[in-house]
Design an enzyme around this catalytic site. Sequence first.
Site, PDB file in Angstrom:
ATOM      1  CG  ASP A  42      -2.139   0.893   1.044  1.00 52.59           C
ATOM      2  OD1 ASP A  42      -3.230   0.361   0.771  1.00 52.59           O
ATOM      3  OD2 ASP A  42      -2.005   2.129   1.170  1.00 52.59           O
ATOM      4  CG  ASN A  90      -7.902  -4.430  -3.500  1.00 54.01           C
ATOM      5  OD1 ASN A  90      -9.102  -4.540  -3.721  1.00 54.01           O
ATOM      6  ND2 ASN A  90      -7.442  -3.658  -2.516  1.00 54.01           N
ATOM      7  CE1 TYR A 155     -13.142   3.022  -8.857  1.00 56.27           C
ATOM      8  CE2 TYR A 155     -15.371   2.345  -9.441  1.00 56.27           C
ATOM      9  CZ  TYR A 155     -14.206   2.122  -8.748  1.00 56.27           C
ATOM     10  OH  TYR A 155     -14.076   1.008  -7.956  1.00 56.27           O
ATOM     11  CE  LYS A 159     -11.780  -0.073 -10.206  1.00 60.66           C
ATOM     12  NZ  LYS A 159     -10.650  -0.857  -9.648  1.00 60.66           N
ATOM     13  CB  THR A 190     -14.631   0.770   1.092  1.00 63.04           C
ATOM     14  OG1 THR A 190     -14.903   1.158  -0.258  1.00 63.04           O
ATOM     15  CG2 THR A 190     -14.755  -0.740   1.222  1.00 63.04           C
TER      16      THR A 190
END
Length: 273
Positions: A42, A90, A155, A159, A190
């Site tokens: 991360d 991810n 976004y 994707k 999230t």
Amino acid sequence: MTEKNSAASATPVALVTGGGNGIGAALCAKLAEAGHRVVVVDIDPEATAKVADSCGGVAFEADVSDPEQNRAMVAHAIERFGRLDVAVLNAGVSSDQPPDLPLDLDRYRRVLGVNIDGLAFGIDAAAPELAQHGGRILVTASLAGLGPDQANPLYALTKSAAIGYVRAIAASLTQRGVSINALCPGFTDTAILGITRLLIRKQRFPLLSPDDVAAAALTVLDTPGTGQAWTLVAGRPPQPFAFPPLPTTLMPDGSQAQFRPFLSKAPKKEDTP
């Protein structure tokens, strides 16, 4: 230092980008629970260290939009554990770009850098090591890549690209003994949802939890197959998305044209150094 214990060296190793919070942290926990040694990657060093400590893994700070840092995270996994079996790509960010305002170039570059460059660079860095053990790649995509997300088109762009890349590169990776699939969750509780999370809750619309997504990820990783996009929505089990067939090309006489797919020559699994 590479682990020398023979039992430990045979234990599968999973690398998770964006592992410092949300879905990524849940993925690290589930993979560790399933018996993997986990490399938590991360950009946030404190969050990365915290998750690594909680799942018994190792932490590595990296910005996945940088190809060198992708190579470094894989090298760290090999240096620490001697192998790599699973790569869960991810890491992802929202654009925070309103669709009705002029394009903010910095936001545009950032969301493409993490969500698209991070995917391509991650696959490129991990594939040679994954090929040594019949490894697997899982990409966290989104339902926004399958249906139009009118509130966040940038976004959705990233994707959609992720899903297209997974489907397109699968055949080449298969030649190297590596599988790749995408998981496309719906709205998940999230921080990436931002203010949208509050609006969804007001409607009492069911949200997935990070643990829901992590459990589905293990299902995808454990299921044979490659080049698939799996959907996940609240109240339903994960399942492969059925893409409609493309229209067939016709010859001038009306007969169906025959096209033989071709691939550039890729090293076979046994030829990979």
